[in-house]
Every structure is written in structure tokens, then in C-alpha cells.
Design a protein around this motif. Structure first.
Motif, mmCIF file in Angstrom:
data_model
loop_
_atom_site.group_PDB
_atom_site.id
_atom_site.type_symbol
_atom_site.label_atom_id
_atom_site.label_comp_id
_atom_site.label_asym_id
_atom_site.label_seq_id
_atom_site.Cartn_x
_atom_site.Cartn_y
_atom_site.Cartn_z
ATOM 1 N N LYS A 61 0.840 -1.215 0.000
ATOM 2 C CA LYS A 61 0.000 0.000 0.000
ATOM 3 C C LYS A 61 0.871 1.260 0.000
ATOM 4 O O LYS A 61 0.623 2.195 -0.758
ATOM 5 C CB LYS A 61 -0.934 0.008 1.218
ATOM 6 N N ILE A 62 1.910 1.279 0.848
ATOM 7 C CA ILE A 62 2.794 2.444 0.937
ATOM 8 C C ILE A 62 3.595 2.602 -0.363
ATOM 9 O O ILE A 62 3.732 3.690 -0.912
ATOM 10 C CB ILE A 62 3.757 2.322 2.149
ATOM 11 N N LYS A 87 2.815 1.645 -3.373
ATOM 12 C CA LYS A 87 1.985 2.104 -4.495
ATOM 13 C C LYS A 87 1.638 3.591 -4.384
ATOM 14 O O LYS A 87 1.419 4.251 -5.389
ATOM 15 C CB LYS A 87 0.709 1.256 -4.604
ATOM 16 N N GLU A 88 1.601 4.099 -3.155
ATOM 17 C CA GLU A 88 1.380 5.543 -2.970
ATOM 18 C C GLU A 88 2.620 6.332 -3.407
ATOM 19 O O GLU A 88 2.531 7.328 -4.099
ATOM 20 C CB GLU A 88 1.088 5.862 -1.490
ATOM 21 N N LYS A 89 3.796 5.843 -2.967
ATOM 22 C CA LYS A 89 5.041 6.594 -3.204
ATOM 23 C C LYS A 89 5.656 6.341 -4.575
ATOM 24 O O LYS A 89 6.274 7.222 -5.157
ATOM 25 C CB LYS A 89 6.063 6.239 -2.115
ATOM 26 N N HIS A 90 5.539 5.120 -5.056
ATOM 27 C CA HIS A 90 6.161 4.747 -6.338
ATOM 28 C C HIS A 90 5.149 3.983 -7.205
ATOM 29 O O HIS A 90 5.304 2.778 -7.416
ATOM 30 C CB HIS A 90 7.403 3.862 -6.107
ATOM 31 N N PRO A 91 4.137 4.670 -7.720
ATOM 32 C CA PRO A 91 3.084 3.952 -8.464
ATOM 33 C C PRO A 91 3.570 3.233 -9.723
ATOM 34 O O PRO A 91 2.950 2.282 -10.176
ATOM 35 C CB PRO A 91 2.087 5.065 -8.823
ATOM 36 N N ALA A 147 -5.126 -3.499 -3.668
ATOM 37 C CA ALA A 147 -4.094 -2.572 -3.164
ATOM 38 C C ALA A 147 -3.081 -2.212 -4.251
ATOM 39 O O ALA A 147 -2.203 -1.402 -4.028
ATOM 40 C CB ALA A 147 -3.381 -3.184 -1.960
ATOM 41 N N GLY A 148 -3.190 -2.858 -5.416
ATOM 42 C CA GLY A 148 -2.328 -2.477 -6.535
ATOM 43 C C GLY A 148 -1.326 -3.510 -7.010
ATOM 44 O O GLY A 148 -0.477 -3.205 -7.843
ATOM 45 N N ARG A 176 -6.865 0.101 -10.104
ATOM 46 C CA ARG A 176 -5.561 0.771 -10.000
ATOM 47 C C ARG A 176 -4.674 0.476 -11.213
ATOM 48 O O ARG A 176 -3.802 1.249 -11.551
ATOM 49 C CB ARG A 176 -4.820 0.274 -8.755
#
Length: 221
Positions: free
Chosen positions: A70-71, A73-77, A99-100, A199
Motif C-alpha cells: 500500500k505504501i 503504491k502511494e510513493k512509487h506507483p 491494493a495495486g 488501479r
């Protein structure tokens, strides 16, 4: 084109074995390995060269795979993630894809399958084996809303594009098949992501399965 790979797994022996295996594949290089989720996130921040694909174990100490995902995918999609697991459980699979995550790989997979999964995710943005798709379909169909709601949501052209995405055709191949421009296909793909709240391409596959827009035998082209 070289594929940069990283691995996060707390079992050192397994991790080292996977690292050696990945380094043996043509045009593939293992740029770093991590023993837990926190270490993985730190390395992703610190390293100048970012991985294209991360093989991520779900059950790790300090920060488990799902939380790390989760983290990440937020920072490095742009980084794609293949989940390594011994649990072929539908709620795990669904939670990680939502979650991606871009794909799934069983820890007892053959070396050829590891290579295939990395190359497929790099090229098509997703990789699922038939057993995984079957597990996903069973879990999803229980939760599916009425098909009519879905029918109204997507246009006929969008459904065509979605079906070809599930059959692992890339945008260029879809454009040729449907006599469209690459740009138009990318437009349809973006609309599909928005309309289905997905996503990535793996999420679109999930949506197609959930709403019975494609049969499992349609996944091989």
C-alpha cells in the motif's frame, strides 16, 4: 531492454535462491534484496536506480507485504509488484490486487514460471496462473452486483478493449485488431480504469472476472 528486479522476503535462503535465479535470466538484473517491508521501502527511497518489478512476500516481520504494498503504491506507483505466497487464498489475492499488486506467484513455482511472470508483468502489467484466476473467479462471483449495472457502465467498445486486455494483448496490438489509433486505445484503457475504479490492468482483469465479461478459457490467446 533490461528489467530491474528487487525482492523482499524474510527467509534468507529462499531470498538468496531467488536472487541467484533472477540474476541468471537474460536481460534481467537483481538490484537489491530486503528482509522486511521497512527495509524494502527504505531501499526504494535510497537507491538511485529503482526496480521495475518487486517480488514481495506477504508474511514478513516489522511490516508485512500488504502494508508495504500500500505504501509502495502511494510513493512509487510506476513500480510493479508480484506477490510471493504460499497462501492461495481468495481474500489474500483480492486484497492485494485491490491494493495495486500486478500478479501472483506461488513460492513453489518452477524457475520457468518465475521468469515468465516477471516478463509478463513487465510487458502486460499483470500475470495470473489459471488456478489463481479460478480462485479469484470463485471469490468474486459471490460478491458481484447485478450484470445490468455493469452493462450500463461500459460502452460496447470499452468491453471489446477490456476483453483484449484480458487476453494479454498490449495497446499496440489492440489498436491493430480494432483498427484504432494507439491514442484511442489508451483513452479507452484510462476510461476503463476510471469507470471500474481499478488501479492497474490486474484490477481490470479482476473486474472482468467479477462481472463475467470474459470466460476463463478466453485468457489464452
Amino acid at each position: 531492454m533490461k528489467i530491474n528486479v528487487a525482492i523482499a522476503d524474510d527467509q534468507k535462503l529462499f531470498r538468496k535462491g531467488m536472487a541467484a535465479l533472477i540474476s541468471s535470466f537474460d536481460q534481467m538484473s537483481l538490484i537489491f534484496e530486503a528482509g522486511n517491508g521497512n527495509e524494502l521501502l527504505q531501499l526504494c527511497e535510497q537507491e538511485v536506480e529503482k526496480p521495475d518489478i518487486i517480488l514481495l512476500d506477504l508474511s514478513m516481520p516489522e511490516l508485512n507485504g500488504l502494508e508495504a504494498l500500500k505504501i509502495l503504491k502511494e510513493k512509487h506507483p510506476a513500480i510493479k509488484v508480484i506477490i510471493l505466497t504460499i497462501h492461495e487464498v481468495e481474500n489474500f489475492i483480492l486484497a492485494t490486487i485491490q491494493a495495486g499488486a500486478n500478479g501472483y506467484l506461488a513460492k513453489n513455482a518452477e524457475p520457468e514460471e518465475v521468469e515468465l511472470a516477471i516478463r509478463e508483468v513487465f510487458k502486460n502489467d499483470f500475470y495470473f496462473t489459471m488456478p489463481m484466476l479460478e480462485i479469484m473467479r470463485k471469490g468474486l462471483v459471490k460478491k458481484a452486483p447485478t450484470t445490468l449495472e455493469t452493462e450500463n457502465k461500459l460502452t460496447g467498445r470499452e468491453k471489446e478493449v477490456l476483453e483484449l486486455i484480458c487476453k494479454q494483448f498490449n495497446s499496440h496490438e489492440i489498436a491493430e485488431k480494432l483498427f484504432l489509433s494507439n491514442r484511442t486505445v489508451e483513452g479507452h484503457r484510462n476510461n476503463l480504469l476510471l469507470k471500474t475504479s481499478s488501479r492497474n490492468t490486474a484490477g481490470l482483469v479482476l473486474y472482468a472476472l467479477k462481472h463475467k465479461l470474459i470466460e476463463l478459457d478466453g485468457f489464452n490467446h
